[in-house]
Scaffold this active site. Structure first.
Site, PDB file in Angstrom:
ATOM      1  N   ASP A   1       0.853  -1.207   0.000  1.00  0.00           N
ATOM      2  CA  ASP A   1       0.000   0.000   0.000  1.00  0.00           C
ATOM      3  C   ASP A   1       0.881   1.247   0.000  1.00  0.00           C
ATOM      4  O   ASP A   1       1.843   1.329   0.755  1.00  0.00           O
ATOM      5  CB  ASP A   1      -0.885  -0.021   1.257  1.00  0.00           C
TER       6      ASP A   1
ATOM      7  N   HIS B   1      -9.876  -1.617  -7.033  1.00  0.00           N
ATOM      8  CA  HIS B   1      -9.695  -0.501  -6.094  1.00  0.00           C
ATOM      9  C   HIS B   1      -8.868   0.624  -6.703  1.00  0.00           C
ATOM     10  O   HIS B   1      -9.200   1.810  -6.555  1.00  0.00           O
ATOM     11  CB  HIS B   1      -9.036  -1.007  -4.793  1.00  0.00           C
TER      12      HIS B   1
HETATM   13  C1  HEM Z   1      -8.966  -0.648   4.046  1.00  0.00           C
HETATM   14  C2  HEM Z   1      -8.827   0.381   3.274  1.00  0.00           C
HETATM   15  C3  HEM Z   1      -7.854   0.459   2.132  1.00  0.00           C
HETATM   16  C4  HEM Z   1      -6.888  -0.420   1.731  1.00  0.00           C
HETATM   17  C5  HEM Z   1      -6.521  -1.757   2.364  1.00  0.00           C
HETATM   18  C6  HEM Z   1      -6.256   0.145   0.570  1.00  0.00           C
HETATM   19  C7  HEM Z   1      -5.248  -0.460  -0.143  1.00  0.00           C
HETATM   20  C8  HEM Z   1      -4.687   0.024  -1.317  1.00  0.00           C
HETATM   21  C9  HEM Z   1      -3.704  -0.646  -2.104  1.00  0.00           C
HETATM   22  C10 HEM Z   1      -3.096  -2.006  -1.756  1.00  0.00           C
HETATM   23  C11 HEM Z   1      -3.423   0.120  -3.185  1.00  0.00           C
HETATM   24  C12 HEM Z   1      -2.467  -0.194  -4.346  1.00  0.00           C
HETATM   25  C13 HEM Z   1      -1.086   0.328  -4.163  1.00  0.00           C
HETATM   26  C14 HEM Z   1      -0.963   1.807  -4.043  1.00  0.00           C
HETATM   27  O1  HEM Z   1      -0.907   2.545  -5.029  1.00  0.00           O
HETATM   28  O2  HEM Z   1      -0.963   2.257  -2.895  1.00  0.00           O
HETATM   29  C15 HEM Z   1      -4.235   1.310  -3.068  1.00  0.00           C
HETATM   30  C16 HEM Z   1      -4.227   2.343  -3.953  1.00  0.00           C
HETATM   31  C17 HEM Z   1      -4.939   3.496  -3.796  1.00  0.00           C
HETATM   32  N1  HEM Z   1      -5.873   3.750  -2.821  1.00  0.00           N
HETATM   33 FE1  HEM Z   1      -6.402   2.532  -1.310  1.00  0.00          FE
HETATM   34  N2  HEM Z   1      -6.846   1.346   0.274  1.00  0.00           N
HETATM   35  C18 HEM Z   1      -7.824   1.570   1.204  1.00  0.00           C
HETATM   36  C19 HEM Z   1      -8.667   2.650   1.266  1.00  0.00           C
HETATM   37  C20 HEM Z   1      -8.601   3.730   0.426  1.00  0.00           C
HETATM   38  C21 HEM Z   1      -9.443   4.879   0.517  1.00  0.00           C
HETATM   39  C22 HEM Z   1     -10.551   5.092   1.538  1.00  0.00           C
HETATM   40  C23 HEM Z   1      -9.057   5.744  -0.481  1.00  0.00           C
HETATM   41  C24 HEM Z   1      -9.575   7.098  -0.872  1.00  0.00           C
HETATM   42  C25 HEM Z   1     -10.300   7.879  -0.144  1.00  0.00           C
HETATM   43  C26 HEM Z   1      -7.968   5.106  -1.194  1.00  0.00           C
HETATM   44  C27 HEM Z   1      -7.274   5.661  -2.239  1.00  0.00           C
HETATM   45  C28 HEM Z   1      -6.330   5.028  -2.991  1.00  0.00           C
HETATM   46  C29 HEM Z   1      -5.657   5.643  -4.141  1.00  0.00           C
HETATM   47  C30 HEM Z   1      -5.860   7.063  -4.658  1.00  0.00           C
HETATM   48  C31 HEM Z   1      -4.785   4.672  -4.648  1.00  0.00           C
HETATM   49  C32 HEM Z   1      -3.858   4.805  -5.867  1.00  0.00           C
HETATM   50  C33 HEM Z   1      -4.639   4.543  -7.137  1.00  0.00           C
HETATM   51  C34 HEM Z   1      -3.722   4.650  -8.350  1.00  0.00           C
HETATM   52  O3  HEM Z   1      -3.518   5.770  -8.823  1.00  0.00           O
HETATM   53  O4  HEM Z   1      -3.211   3.615  -8.786  1.00  0.00           O
HETATM   54  N3  HEM Z   1      -7.720   3.874  -0.617  1.00  0.00           N
HETATM   55  N4  HEM Z   1      -4.998   1.230  -1.919  1.00  0.00           N
END
Ligand code: HEM
Length: 313
Positions: A154, A227
């Site tokens: 993440d 996601h």
């Molecule tokens: C339990 C809650 C969450 C988990 C486990 C999670 C996990 C992840 C993971 C594994 C990634 C892919 C790697 C990375 O680019 O970081 C990701 C990407 C992302 N997440 Fe989450 N996330 C969660 C909640 C959220 C929430 C609530 C938001 C927004 C309000 C969010 C926004 C994003 C964004 C903007 C990306 C990058 C997307 C891209 O441009 O590729 N995430 N998240």
């Protein structure tokens, strides 16, 4: 941009550390303390930070402080309200929900040492007790190579360098609020059993990345409901980033992720949440929400360091 980064609280722009502790306080009602008392309580955080930091500066201790709409209104009635600060808007669709929960003052304590974080937390709670009570204290930590407990890395797409400064720090507001930032905090609990019963291939589609090596799925393999597709914010084809300083927390009985997202405007994070939550015309919402449950949700303004320094005696 350099000038803005000098104004910011240091923890806003720095990367997540090994350990992080997140404190949520609500103000005592009625709030009887006068402004001098309030300022005195708030200035204590920086004294505590200095005292504990000198024990081992290599621990990279930082304390970041923020205020919700209600908190700001009550604590600083004579200061201008940050232009985009408002109560966090709850959302729900189907059996998914993002609740809006209470919180007036928020602290993010980061360092390489859990014992330091605990000491800071303990002393902050003590010094605030005449104006506010601690309602939540979550101790997060780095898990493996920066993975969430659903076992995916993440933070990969976080902005760096100047892009980070531009994405995170407020440039357009009264001078007092420049170098500030907006922060959305949500505490998620994993539905680990449901997640573990999925195949790795399906999990990779849900996240939009490969599990083992964290490589992003090609566009033709990535579902619209992944996601990283649903959470990405684009306006007129231009990507608008946020900085996520998420940390997993918990133990084998209950665990999850503290979503800790900073942006120069809360609308970026709200747009991301809207895209994740609401099913589109094809019925697609963010499938990650089938496996994690948001328990809290609050929006804070993180003022500049110079705003906080004015309270120091
Ligand atoms: C339990 C809650 C969450 C988990 C486990 C999670 C996990 C992840 C993971 C594994 C990634 C892919 C790697 C990375 O680019 O970081 C990701 C990407 C992302 N997440 Fe989450 N996330 C969660 C909640 C959220 C929430 C609530 C938001 C927004 C309000 C969010 C926004 C994003 C964004 C903007 C990306 C990058 C997307 C891209 O441009 O590729 N995430 N998240």
């Amino acid at each position: 941009m350099q000038h803005l980064s000098e104004l910011a609280q240091p923890g806003v722009l720095s990367n997540p550390t090994q350990f992080a502790e997140y404190l949520t306080f609500t103000l005592n009602t009625p709030l009887t303390a006068d402004q001098d008392k309030i300022n005195d309580c708030l200035s204590h955080a920086s004294v505590i930070l200095k005292d504990i930091n000198q024990k081992d500066p290599s621990a990279c201790l930082s304390v970041t402080m923020g205020f919700s709409f209600n908190g700001w209104q009550q604590l600083f009635p004579n200061e201008p309200m940050p232009a985009q600060l408002h109560p966090f808007k709850a959302m729900s669709d189907g059996n998914r929900s993002f609740p809006s929960t209470v919180g007036d003052i928020f602290f993010m304590i980061k360092s390489q040492r859990m014992d330091f974080n605990f000491q800071v937390a303990k002393h902050i709670a003590k010094s605030l007790h005449t104006i506010a009570g601690l309602i939540e204290d979550v101790q997060g930590y780095q898990y493996l190579d920066n993975r969430d407990m659903i076992d995916f890395v993440d933070g990969t797409e976080n902005p760096t360098g100047n892009e980070r400064i531009e994405s995170v720090l407020v440039a357009e507001d009264v001078e007092l609020h420049q170098g500030g930032s907006y922060l959305v905090v949500q505490k998620y609990i994993d539905r680990q059993h449901d997640w573990d019963s999925q195949t790795t291939e399906y999990q990779e589609q849900v996240v939009g990345r490969r599990k083992m090596d964290n490589i992003e799925l090609d566009d033709d393999e990535k579902p619209a409901w992944a996601h990283n597709a649903k959470s990405k914010v684009e306006i007129d084809g231009i990507e608008i980033k946020m900085l996520r300083q998420n940390r997993p927390f918990g133990n084998a009985m209950e665990h999850g992720t503290m979503f800790v997202g900073f942006a120069a405007t809360p609308s970026v994070i709200e747009t991301s949440l809207t895209q994740m939550m609401y099913a589109d015309e094809n019925g697609h919402y963010d499938r990650l929400l089938d496996f994690v449950e948001a328990k809290t949700g609050t929006l804070y303004f993180i003022p500049s360091q110079s705003f906080l320094d004015q309270f120091e005696a």
